[in-house]
Scaffold this motif. Structure first.
Motif, short mmCIF file in Angstrom:
data_model
loop_
_atom_site.label_atom_id
_atom_site.label_comp_id
_atom_site.label_asym_id
_atom_site.label_seq_id
_atom_site.Cartn_x
_atom_site.Cartn_y
_atom_site.Cartn_z
N ILE A 27 -0.07 -2.30 18.85
CA ILE A 27 0.22 -3.04 17.61
C ILE A 27 0.34 -2.06 16.45
CG2 ILE A 27 -0.56 -4.85 16.05
CD1 ILE A 27 0.18 -5.79 18.86
N VAL A 28 1.36 -2.27 15.61
CA VAL A 28 1.52 -1.49 14.38
C VAL A 28 1.32 -2.46 13.22
CG1 VAL A 28 3.02 0.01 13.03
CG2 VAL A 28 3.22 -0.04 15.53
N THR A 29 0.36 -2.17 12.35
CA THR A 29 0.07 -3.05 11.22
C THR A 29 0.20 -2.30 9.90
OG1 THR A 29 -2.31 -2.59 11.35
CG2 THR A 29 -1.50 -4.49 12.58
N TYR A 30 0.18 -3.07 8.84
CA TYR A 30 0.32 -2.54 7.48
C TYR A 30 -1.01 -2.65 6.77
CZ TYR A 30 2.17 -2.05 2.71
OH TYR A 30 2.41 -1.64 1.42
N PHE A 31 -1.37 -1.62 5.96
CA PHE A 31 -2.57 -1.76 5.14
C PHE A 31 -2.24 -1.44 3.69
CE2 PHE A 31 -2.85 2.78 6.11
CZ PHE A 31 -3.43 3.35 4.99
N SER A 32 -2.95 -2.13 2.79
CA SER A 32 -2.68 -2.02 1.36
C SER A 32 -3.03 -0.64 0.85
CB SER A 32 -3.48 -3.08 0.60
OG SER A 32 -3.46 -2.80 -0.79
N PRO A 33 -2.13 0.00 0.08
CA PRO A 33 -2.45 1.30 -0.50
C PRO A 33 -3.48 1.21 -1.62
CG PRO A 33 -0.31 0.55 -1.28
CD PRO A 33 -0.75 -0.43 -0.24
N VAL A 34 -3.78 -0.01 -2.08
CA VAL A 34 -4.76 -0.20 -3.15
C VAL A 34 -6.11 -0.65 -2.60
CG1 VAL A 34 -5.30 -1.44 -5.27
CG2 VAL A 34 -2.94 -0.74 -4.80
N SER A 35 -6.11 -1.79 -1.90
CA SER A 35 -7.38 -2.35 -1.42
C SER A 35 -7.79 -1.80 -0.06
CB SER A 35 -7.26 -3.88 -1.32
OG SER A 35 -6.34 -4.25 -0.29
N GLN A 36 -6.85 -1.15 0.64
CA GLN A 36 -7.06 -0.64 2.00
C GLN A 36 -7.18 -1.76 3.03
OE1 GLN A 36 -6.87 2.82 2.34
NE2 GLN A 36 -6.37 2.53 0.18
N ARG A 37 -6.94 -2.98 2.63
CA ARG A 37 -7.01 -4.10 3.57
C ARG A 37 -5.93 -3.97 4.64
NH1 ARG A 37 -5.10 -10.35 2.45
NH2 ARG A 37 -5.34 -11.07 4.60
N ARG A 38 -6.32 -4.19 5.89
CA ARG A 38 -5.38 -4.16 7.00
C ARG A 38 -4.90 -5.58 7.30
NH1 ARG A 38 -8.18 0.40 7.51
NH2 ARG A 38 -7.22 2.16 8.59
N TYR A 39 -3.59 -5.75 7.31
CA TYR A 39 -3.02 -7.08 7.52
C TYR A 39 -2.70 -7.26 9.01
CZ TYR A 39 -2.57 -7.43 2.47
OH TYR A 39 -2.84 -7.48 1.13
N PRO A 40 -3.20 -8.32 9.64
CA PRO A 40 -2.89 -8.56 11.05
C PRO A 40 -1.47 -9.06 11.22
CG PRO A 40 -4.11 -10.41 10.17
CD PRO A 40 -4.06 -9.38 9.07
N LEU A 41 -0.96 -9.02 12.44
CA LEU A 41 0.28 -9.73 12.74
C LEU A 41 -0.06 -11.22 12.72
CD1 LEU A 41 1.87 -7.63 15.64
CD2 LEU A 41 1.88 -7.23 13.18
N GLU A 42 0.80 -11.99 12.08
CA GLU A 42 0.50 -13.41 11.84
C GLU A 42 1.62 -14.28 12.41
OE1 GLU A 42 -0.17 -16.22 7.92
OE2 GLU A 42 -0.70 -14.10 7.81
#
Length: 304
Positions: free
Chosen positions: A190-205
């Motif tokens: 899985i390749v996911t995206y994370f916020s450059p500000v909050s560092q939150r990792r977003y799951p595939l949805e």
């Protein structure tokens, strides 16, 4: 003393928080900024700012003066912009901030058209996936996706971003084609995206008939910049979710394959956002209208 210039300088210091940041955004020497504020205080015979070595804070009198000055400056700008010549020939420096994918794929390739239409507007183009503060960063407008959190700003919805799940043909030949989102939890990368500000990792949805499935089981790779995220998936790093706008050229060339079409992700609204005191600026209005035209011309950016 140019009182209008002094008022603008004072307002910028309040918004920026320091004389140094204000001077940088105004493209003036710090000494000139200090001189303007001091002259304004002498004229008014009140102290507007409390200075420290690190930051300036607004006095009670300064806060009251700032509120009225901002309204007065907005009215002054509106008055000038309302003149027929100003509307027909907007001019001045325009500071815009946009996301990296929109910049690379939409705005920059067509920017020469805007410059030809409005030759007297000079653009400072900030390109980043980071969320900025329009007021403190002295930015005229931004283009961003997602619901708005600051209701004090003015926003115009210009499109939608539709997401699609993709992977490369070579990756699918090695790992198989998933028939259900939960198939991705084992045997897949899985390749996911994370916020450059909050560092939150977003799951595939994934959404279907009211059911929501999120997949973020130990992602193989996380990336915090949208262009790099697309390139990682195209390079065969795994399964990811990108916008149809980003995916289309890679799908047409056979570099990516669309997966799980019955499990889409909700579309993300796209807005042009600007501070309320600049709502009638001719140069801002020109850019907002032009950006809306670009989005309207691409059906991939208009799907609900």
């Amino acid at each position: 003393m140019d009182q209008i210039q002094a008022m603008r300088t004072f307002a910028r210091v309040v918004e920026a928080g320091t004389f140094t940041h204000a001077a940088d955004s105004l493209q003036l020497p710090k000494a000139t900024v200090t001189k303007h504020v001091q002259a304004l205080e002498e004229r008014l015979r009140v102290k507007l700012l409390n200075r420290t070595t690190r930051r300036v804070t607004v006095t009670t009198d300064g806060a009251a003066y700032y509120d009225r000055a901002v309204r007065l400056l907005a009215d002054f700008d509106d008055m000038e912009a309302s003149m027929t010549h100003a509307r027909a020939n907007p001019r001045g420096r325009l500071r815009v901030d946009i996301g990296t994918s929109v910049a690379r794929m939409l705005i920059i390739p067509r920017l020469a058209e805007f410059q030809q239409r409005y030759p007297d507007i000079q653009i400072d183009l900030g390109v980043s996936d980071r969320t900025i503060d329009l007021i403190s960063d002295n930015v005229d407008c931004v283009i961003r996706g997602g619901e708005l959190s600051d209701q004090s700003l003015v926003a115009r919805r210009i499109g939608n971003l539709e997401f699609i799940t993709v992977a490369t043909p070579d990756y699918l030949a090695q790992h198989g084609t998933p028939a259900h989102p939960l198939d991705l939890e084992s045997g897949h990368r899985i390749v996911t995206y994370f916020s450059p500000v909050s560092q939150r990792r977003y799951p595939l949805e994934f959404h279907r008939d009211g059911e929501v499935v999120e997949v973020a089981n130990n992602p193989h790779l996380t990336v915090n910049e949208s262009n790099a995220y697309v390139f990682a998936i195209v390079a065969g790093q795994g399964v990811g979710q990108i916008t149809t706008f980003q995916a289309q050229p890679h799908l047409e060339r056979g570099e990516l394959v669309a997966l799980l079409p019955d499990w889409p992700q909700p579309a993300l609204p796209v807005y042009v956002v600007y501070p309320p005191n600049r709502h009638l600026s001719a140069k801002v209005r020109a850019f907002v209208d032009w950006a809306a035209e670009l989005f309207a011309q691409n059906p991939l950016l208009q799907r609900a």
